[in-house]
Design a protein around this motif. Structure first.
Motif, PDB file in Angstrom:
ATOM      1  N   ASP A 120       1.001  -1.199  -0.163  1.00  0.00           N
ATOM      2  CA  ASP A 120       0.023   0.106  -0.132  1.00  0.00           C
ATOM      3  C   ASP A 120       0.837   1.289   0.003  1.00  0.00           C
ATOM      4  N   ARG A 121       0.961   1.891  -1.193  1.00  0.00           N
ATOM      5  CA  ARG A 121       1.941   2.963  -1.155  1.00  0.00           C
ATOM      6  C   ARG A 121       1.410   4.237  -0.767  1.00  0.00           C
ATOM      7  N   SER A 182      -1.418 -10.876 -11.486  1.00  0.00           N
ATOM      8  CA  SER A 182      -0.761 -11.967 -11.907  1.00  0.00           C
ATOM      9  C   SER A 182       0.632 -12.687 -10.723  1.00  0.00           C
ATOM     10  N   GLY A 183       0.649 -13.721 -10.745  1.00  0.00           N
ATOM     11  CA  GLY A 183       1.673 -14.394  -9.684  1.00  0.00           C
ATOM     12  C   GLY A 183       0.854 -14.495  -8.435  1.00  0.00           C
ATOM     13  N   THR A 184       1.697 -15.578  -7.725  1.00  0.00           N
ATOM     14  CA  THR A 184       1.147 -15.785  -6.303  1.00  0.00           C
ATOM     15  C   THR A 184       1.393 -14.814  -5.355  1.00  0.00           C
ATOM     16  N   ILE A 185       0.374 -14.251  -4.663  1.00  0.00           N
ATOM     17  CA  ILE A 185       0.767 -13.235  -3.496  1.00  0.00           C
ATOM     18  C   ILE A 185       0.882 -13.688  -2.119  1.00  0.00           C
ATOM     19  N   TYR A 186       1.227 -13.139  -1.392  1.00  0.00           N
ATOM     20  CA  TYR A 186       1.235 -13.323   0.054  1.00  0.00           C
ATOM     21  C   TYR A 186      -0.253 -13.089   0.686  1.00  0.00           C
ATOM     22  N   SER A 187      -0.830 -14.328   1.009  1.00  0.00           N
ATOM     23  CA  SER A 187      -2.232 -14.266   1.113  1.00  0.00           C
ATOM     24  C   SER A 187      -2.683 -13.667   2.340  1.00  0.00           C
ATOM     25  N   ALA A 188      -1.962 -13.592   3.335  1.00  0.00           N
ATOM     26  CA  ALA A 188      -2.472 -13.115   4.722  1.00  0.00           C
ATOM     27  C   ALA A 188      -1.887 -11.817   5.246  1.00  0.00           C
ATOM     28  N   SER A 189      -1.082 -11.101   4.540  1.00  0.00           N
ATOM     29  CA  SER A 189      -0.546 -10.003   5.203  1.00  0.00           C
ATOM     30  C   SER A 189      -0.141  -9.091   3.703  1.00  0.00           C
ATOM     31  N   TYR A 190      -0.077  -7.654   4.041  1.00  0.00           N
ATOM     32  CA  TYR A 190       0.320  -6.836   3.022  1.00  0.00           C
ATOM     33  C   TYR A 190       1.125  -5.947   3.879  1.00  0.00           C
ATOM     34  N   GLY A 191       1.670  -4.597   3.044  1.00  0.00           N
ATOM     35  CA  GLY A 191       2.625  -3.848   3.753  1.00  0.00           C
ATOM     36  C   GLY A 191       2.070  -2.550   3.629  1.00  0.00           C
ATOM     37  N   LEU A 192       2.230  -1.723   4.592  1.00  0.00           N
ATOM     38  CA  LEU A 192       1.964   0.083   4.396  1.00  0.00           C
ATOM     39  C   LEU A 192       3.432   0.498   4.341  1.00  0.00           C
ATOM     40  N   LEU A 193       3.535   1.215   3.100  1.00  0.00           N
ATOM     41  CA  LEU A 193       4.862   1.615   2.572  1.00  0.00           C
ATOM     42  C   LEU A 193       5.461   2.648   3.632  1.00  0.00           C
ATOM     43  N   GLN A 194       6.746   2.279   4.090  1.00  0.00           N
ATOM     44  CA  GLN A 194       7.655   3.238   4.848  1.00  0.00           C
ATOM     45  C   GLN A 194       8.589   3.907   4.131  1.00  0.00           C
ATOM     46  N   SER A 195       9.245   3.134   3.191  1.00  0.00           N
ATOM     47  CA  SER A 195      10.235   4.184   2.275  1.00  0.00           C
ATOM     48  C   SER A 195      10.569   3.192   1.235  1.00  0.00           C
ATOM     49  N   GLU A 196      11.046   3.681   0.228  1.00  0.00           N
ATOM     50  CA  GLU A 196      11.386   3.243  -1.091  1.00  0.00           C
ATOM     51  C   GLU A 196      12.648   3.583  -1.541  1.00  0.00           C
ATOM     52  N   THR A 197      13.648   3.071  -2.274  1.00  0.00           N
ATOM     53  CA  THR A 197      14.919   3.494  -2.756  1.00  0.00           C
ATOM     54  C   THR A 197      15.002   2.809  -4.049  1.00  0.00           C
ATOM     55  N   PRO A 198      15.338   3.387  -5.340  1.00  0.00           N
ATOM     56  CA  PRO A 198      15.393   5.083  -5.329  1.00  0.00           C
ATOM     57  C   PRO A 198      13.787   5.647  -4.819  1.00  0.00           C
ATOM     58  N   VAL A 205       0.105  10.076  -0.444  1.00  0.00           N
ATOM     59  CA  VAL A 205       0.366  10.159   1.030  1.00  0.00           C
ATOM     60  C   VAL A 205       0.500   9.082   1.879  1.00  0.00           C
ATOM     61  N   LYS A 206       1.673   9.101   2.545  1.00  0.00           N
ATOM     62  CA  LYS A 206       1.998   7.698   3.337  1.00  0.00           C
ATOM     63  C   LYS A 206       0.979   7.675   4.448  1.00  0.00           C
ATOM     64  N   ALA A 207       0.921   6.455   4.846  1.00  0.00           N
ATOM     65  CA  ALA A 207      -0.141   6.197   5.953  1.00  0.00           C
ATOM     66  C   ALA A 207       0.548   6.942   7.336  1.00  0.00           C
ATOM     67  N   SER A 208      -0.228   7.357   8.276  1.00  0.00           N
ATOM     68  CA  SER A 208       0.187   8.073   9.204  1.00  0.00           C
ATOM     69  C   SER A 208       0.409   7.088  10.572  1.00  0.00           C
ATOM     70  N   ALA A 209       0.835   7.306  11.630  1.00  0.00           N
ATOM     71  CA  ALA A 209       1.013   6.415  12.846  1.00  0.00           C
ATOM     72  C   ALA A 209      -0.524   5.785  13.241  1.00  0.00           C
ATOM     73  N   PRO A 210      -0.516   5.008  13.751  1.00  0.00           N
ATOM     74  CA  PRO A 210      -2.055   4.178  14.108  1.00  0.00           C
ATOM     75  C   PRO A 210      -2.491   4.862  15.266  1.00  0.00           C
ATOM     76  N   GLU A 211      -3.785   5.128  15.245  1.00  0.00           N
ATOM     77  CA  GLU A 211      -4.297   5.851  16.517  1.00  0.00           C
ATOM     78  C   GLU A 211      -4.540   4.706  17.321  1.00  0.00           C
ATOM     79  N   ILE A 212      -4.420   4.930  18.726  1.00  0.00           N
ATOM     80  CA  ILE A 212      -4.427   4.057  20.003  1.00  0.00           C
ATOM     81  C   ILE A 212      -5.888   4.000  20.270  1.00  0.00           C
ATOM     82  N   ASP A 213      -6.214   2.864  20.104  1.00  0.00           N
ATOM     83  CA  ASP A 213      -7.902   2.425  20.635  1.00  0.00           C
ATOM     84  C   ASP A 213      -7.754   1.388  21.692  1.00  0.00           C
ATOM     85  N   THR A 214      -8.321   1.748  22.753  1.00  0.00           N
ATOM     86  CA  THR A 214      -8.238   0.722  23.869  1.00  0.00           C
ATOM     87  C   THR A 214      -9.743   0.303  24.008  1.00  0.00           C
TER      88      THR A 214
END
Length: 289
Positions: A120-121, A182-198, A205-214
């Motif tokens: 998730d970019r 196309s292709g076989t994906i990781y079927s249980a998890s995905y990722g929120l982009l933190q950085s990419e090089t180059p 707009v990158k995802a912000s820090a998670p809100e604290i929910d108690t």
């Protein structure tokens, strides 16, 4: 009268005792809810400190199999090298940010020597036609090193689906993502982009820090405090109403007593023999003089 007042005082002291016991119980329950709230706050803060800001680990170390996911590793940064499949980009609908509607941008990432990990970019706003963004920043071309934070796949949202004939989906339901790339994906998890090089010149707009929910413990704490205060307020209201009604009853009784006394005085005056001048006045009144 003193016996009546003593009985009334005992009654109200009994009511007060019941309210005090109720308030004490509410206090214990409120304290328990607050303790649970603080425990969860500590756990969440520890999780964020240990995971969200942790050093990245290789993807295959955090997720050893395509269908594996450890909930304790949520937000853990993972690193990987490979290439983006930009032509298979997907847009997740109905993702507002700061009150503005928009989309999440999902791009399959073909890990070098491995399978496809969904990244998730970030977020882009809706465009002028409200059905799609005006522009979706392209990911870097060629070999890219990506760091993303782990998230579990999302469930289906009832009957909500993507828009047929487009690259838009309703939620990050990885089984639906698999059907679109196309292709076989990781079927249980995905990722929120933190950085990419180059790094690209433009990016969503990158995802912000998670809100604290108690959970609901804090709201339950407030509710129990309100119940305790409300019990005393209700008792005071009933006490005032009873005093007001008693005052009205006493005022009515005083009025009735005064009317009885006045009627008795009138009866006595009527029964008393008339003096000569009073009799003469009555005869003149009867004659019309």
């Amino acid at each position: 009268m003193s016996d009546v007042r003593a009985t009334g005082a005992r009654k109200w002291l009994g009511y007060l005792g019941v309210v005090v016991v109720f308030a004490v119980v509410c206090g214990f329950l409120a304290h328990w809810q607050w303790s649970r709230h603080e425990e969860k706050m500590v756990v969440v803060h520890q999780l964020l400190e240990q995971r969200y800001d942790a050093a990245p680990v290789p993807l295959d170390e955090a997720v050893p199999a395509l269908d594996s996911y450890d909930p304790a590793l949520e937000w853990q940064p993972v690193s990987m090298t490979g290439t983006y499949a930009a032509d298979e980009t997907l847009l997740v609908r109905n993702r507002p940010l700061n009150g503005q509607p928009g989309f999440e941008v999902l791009v399959p990432f073909r890990v070098t020597g491995g399978d496809v990990f969904v990244v998730d970019r970030g977020w882009v706003p809706t465009g002028n036609d409200q059905d799609a963004p005006d522009e979706v920043p392209a990911p870097p071309e060629g070999e890219v090193t990506v760091t993303a934070r782990l998230k579990p796949g999302e469930p289906a949202l009832g009957s909500r689906t993507g828009v047929p004939g487009t690259n838009q989906i309703a939620t990050v339901q990885l089984s639906e993502v698999q059907a679109r790339v196309s292709g076989t994906i990781y079927s249980a998890s995905y990722g929120l982009l933190q950085s990419e090089t180059p790094a690209p010149a433009e990016a969503p707009v990158k995802a912000s820090a998670p809100e604290i929910d108690t959970g609901l413990n804090l709201s339950y704490f407030v509710q129990w405090i309100m119940f305790a205060v409300g019990a005393f307020a209700f008792l005071f209201y009933v006490f005032r109403q009873e005093r007001r009604n008693r005052a009205l009853d006493e005022e009515g009784a005083d009025g009735d007593e005064a009317r009885v006394r006045e009627a008795e005085r009138a009866r006595r005056r009527a029964a008393r023999p008339l003096a000569d001048n009073d009799a003469e006045d009555e005869l003149l009144d009867a004659a019309g003089h």
